[in-house]
Design an enzyme around this catalytic site. Structure first.
Site, mmCIF file in Angstrom:
data_model
loop_
_atom_site.group_PDB
_atom_site.id
_atom_site.type_symbol
_atom_site.label_atom_id
_atom_site.label_comp_id
_atom_site.label_asym_id
_atom_site.label_seq_id
_atom_site.Cartn_x
_atom_site.Cartn_y
_atom_site.Cartn_z
ATOM 1 N N PHE A 179 0.708 -1.301 0.015
ATOM 2 C CA PHE A 179 0.029 -0.052 0.022
ATOM 3 C C PHE A 179 0.741 1.515 -0.166
ATOM 4 O O PHE A 179 1.717 1.412 0.812
ATOM 5 C CB PHE A 179 -0.910 0.094 1.170
ATOM 6 N N ASP A 185 8.950 2.514 1.362
ATOM 7 C CA ASP A 185 7.927 3.334 1.811
ATOM 8 C C ASP A 185 7.794 3.081 3.374
ATOM 9 O O ASP A 185 7.251 2.221 3.786
ATOM 10 C CB ASP A 185 6.659 2.782 1.123
ATOM 11 N N LYS A 221 2.681 9.793 8.215
ATOM 12 C CA LYS A 221 1.741 9.158 9.544
ATOM 13 C C LYS A 221 2.581 9.683 10.743
ATOM 14 O O LYS A 221 2.270 10.986 11.150
ATOM 15 C CB LYS A 221 1.887 7.616 9.376
HETATM 16 C C1 LIG Z 1 -1.011 5.132 5.093
HETATM 17 C C2 LIG Z 1 0.253 4.818 4.117
HETATM 18 C C3 LIG Z 1 0.296 5.504 2.890
HETATM 19 C C4 LIG Z 1 -0.664 6.802 2.426
HETATM 20 O O1 LIG Z 1 -0.440 7.829 3.446
HETATM 21 P P1 LIG Z 1 -1.659 9.000 3.390
HETATM 22 O O2 LIG Z 1 -1.159 9.977 4.439
HETATM 23 O O3 LIG Z 1 -2.592 8.393 3.836
HETATM 24 O O4 LIG Z 1 -1.515 9.426 2.038
HETATM 25 C C5 LIG Z 1 1.212 5.171 2.046
HETATM 26 N N1 LIG Z 1 2.095 4.112 2.496
HETATM 27 C C6 LIG Z 1 1.972 3.579 3.563
HETATM 28 C C7 LIG Z 1 2.962 2.265 3.787
HETATM 29 C C8 LIG Z 1 0.843 3.555 4.497
HETATM 30 O O5 LIG Z 1 0.740 2.870 5.417
#
Ligand SMILES: *Cc1c(COP(=O)(O)O)cnc(C)c1O
Length: 403
Positions: free
Chosen positions: A140, A225, A254
């Protein structure tokens, strides 16, 4: 109070785009790992706003930072730089491999910047045919069209017309599949160094080392990420530091803001040269208010005591979840790292993660799911022992109502 009570959950259906289905209760106040709803009901928060509220709710360091900055200056745009952004960038480069920082407002935007940098680097240095992005199934990376396409769940990217091209999805932790596919056309591999939304899946050491070796062999960039794993969540400041594999680009968001929207793309000086003036940008990126809060968060989280505390709290969670499992035989395993934990439901309980979430809510406990079969815990990194014990006892009671 009376004014707040007039705002009810039913109003959501009237005025909000229905892409979410929020719980019935509406939280109005938080302190540490406790939250209160409109009726004054108290909850223990094991969700942390999906791995965001890393210092709990209304931590004094964050409240001070936001208040102080709110009385100075809120916004400038990138026509000027500002002190909090510069200080935060310096601190981020001090805690990890990165030498350069690009600020955004969210995880998706940090990833968007990472992907655009990789593509621009490849086009500048190697030519237009080196454009393939390899990513992993169940991964994700956010909801912008590029990042959601790179994410490994087609259900999230289908139905919006033509997708950004040259993105390949391979199975996570499958070395043979990667070896068979990667080539000199590969521009970058994007991966989570522990899949969060996909079910709390850790990479094997061989896999993550092979990813790095294959990137080097084929002149491809490695993008981690760390939007969910970053900022102390796994017990290292960034998860890569616990894996011994360093990426070329890292995205963070986050927990970086602890509850204030901010994201950042971190990279090396050499790669950063490919985002020249005018190639990328953001109006709010590097906003002084956001950076002031994130600076306070980084100060607290980067302390060795905070990071060591994450590992102690992980042990308490694992112990408690094991005891619950001894009683009810509900989990097949507890996985993840630090305070990014997933309790995977066993055969008998398949598909019931959401039932556990709802039952927990009824007992005054907030938890998350990661897919249909994993109950996920991403609490504050400084949650107290007492809050952990109270929360686990609520979870015990919640599961008792389901058996
Ligand atoms: C939550 C998340 C995102 C997206 O972050 P947003 O602030 O909602 O755009 C991207 N990558 C990972 C691994 C995430 O957990």
């Amino acid at each position: 109070m009376t004014v707040e009570n007039k705002v009810e959950r039913s109003l959501f259906n009237e005025v909000m785009v229905p892409c979410y289905n929020p719980m019935e209760m509406i939280p109005v106040k938080g302190e540490g790992a406790r939250v209160w709803d409109q009726q004054g009901r108290e909850y223990i928060d094991f969700a942390g706003g999906i791995a965001v509220s890393c210092l709990g709710h209304c931590h004094p360091a964050m409240v001070n930072a936001v208040t102080e900055q709110a009385n100075k200056i809120w916004h400038l745009s990138n026509v000027m730089t500002n002190e909090p952004a510069l200080r935060l960038a310096k601190k981020l480069t001090d805690v990890c491999f990165a030498e350069k920082v690009f600020f955004a407002n969210s995880g998706a935007e940090a990833n968007e910047a990472a992907l655009k940098l990789a593509r621009r680097w490849a086009a500048d240095v190697h030519g237009p045919e080196k454009s393939e992005i390899i990513a992993f199934k169940q991964g994700f990376h956010g909801r912008t069209f590029f990042t959601v396409t790179v994410g490994g769940q087609e259900a999230y990217s289908d139905g919006f017309g033509p997708k950004p091209g040259d993105v390949t999805h391979l199975p996570y932790n499958d070395i043979a599949a990667l070896e068979a596919h990667i080539s000199d056309r590969t521009c970058a591999i994007m991966m989570e160094p522990l899949q969060g939304e996909g079910g709390i899946i850790s990479p094997t050491s061989e896999f993550v080392n092979t990813v790095r070796e294959l990137c080097d062999k084929h002149n491809a960039l490695l993008i981690f990420d760390e939007v969910q794993t970053g900022n102390g969540r796994t017990g290292n400041f960034y998860a890569y530091q616990g894996l011994g594999v360093t990426p070329d680009i890292l995205s963070t968001a986050k927990s970086l803001g602890g509850g204030f929207p901010i994201g950042a793309m971190l990279t090396t000086s050499e790669l950063a040269t490919h985002l020249k003036v005018g190639t990328h940008g953001s109006t709010y990126g590097g906003n002084p208010l956001a950076c002031a809060v994130a600076e306070a968060v980084v100060d607290v989280v980067s302390q060795p005591e905070t990071l060591a505390g994450v590992k102690e709290r992980e042990a308490l969670f694992r112990d408690g979840l094991t005891k619950i499992n001894d009683k009810y035989q509900i989990f097949s395993e507890v996985r993840g790292k630090g305070l990014l934990l997933g309790a995977a439901l066993n055969e008998e309980w398949q598909g019931r993660a959401r039932d556990v979430l709802v039952a927990a809510g009824e007992q005054g406990l907030m938890v998350l799911v990661a897919g249909a079969n994993v109950v996920r815990f991403t609490p504050s990194l400084v949650i107290t022992t007492q809050e952990i014990e109270e929360g686990l006892s609520k979870l015990d009671k919640a599961i008792a109502t389901l058996v």
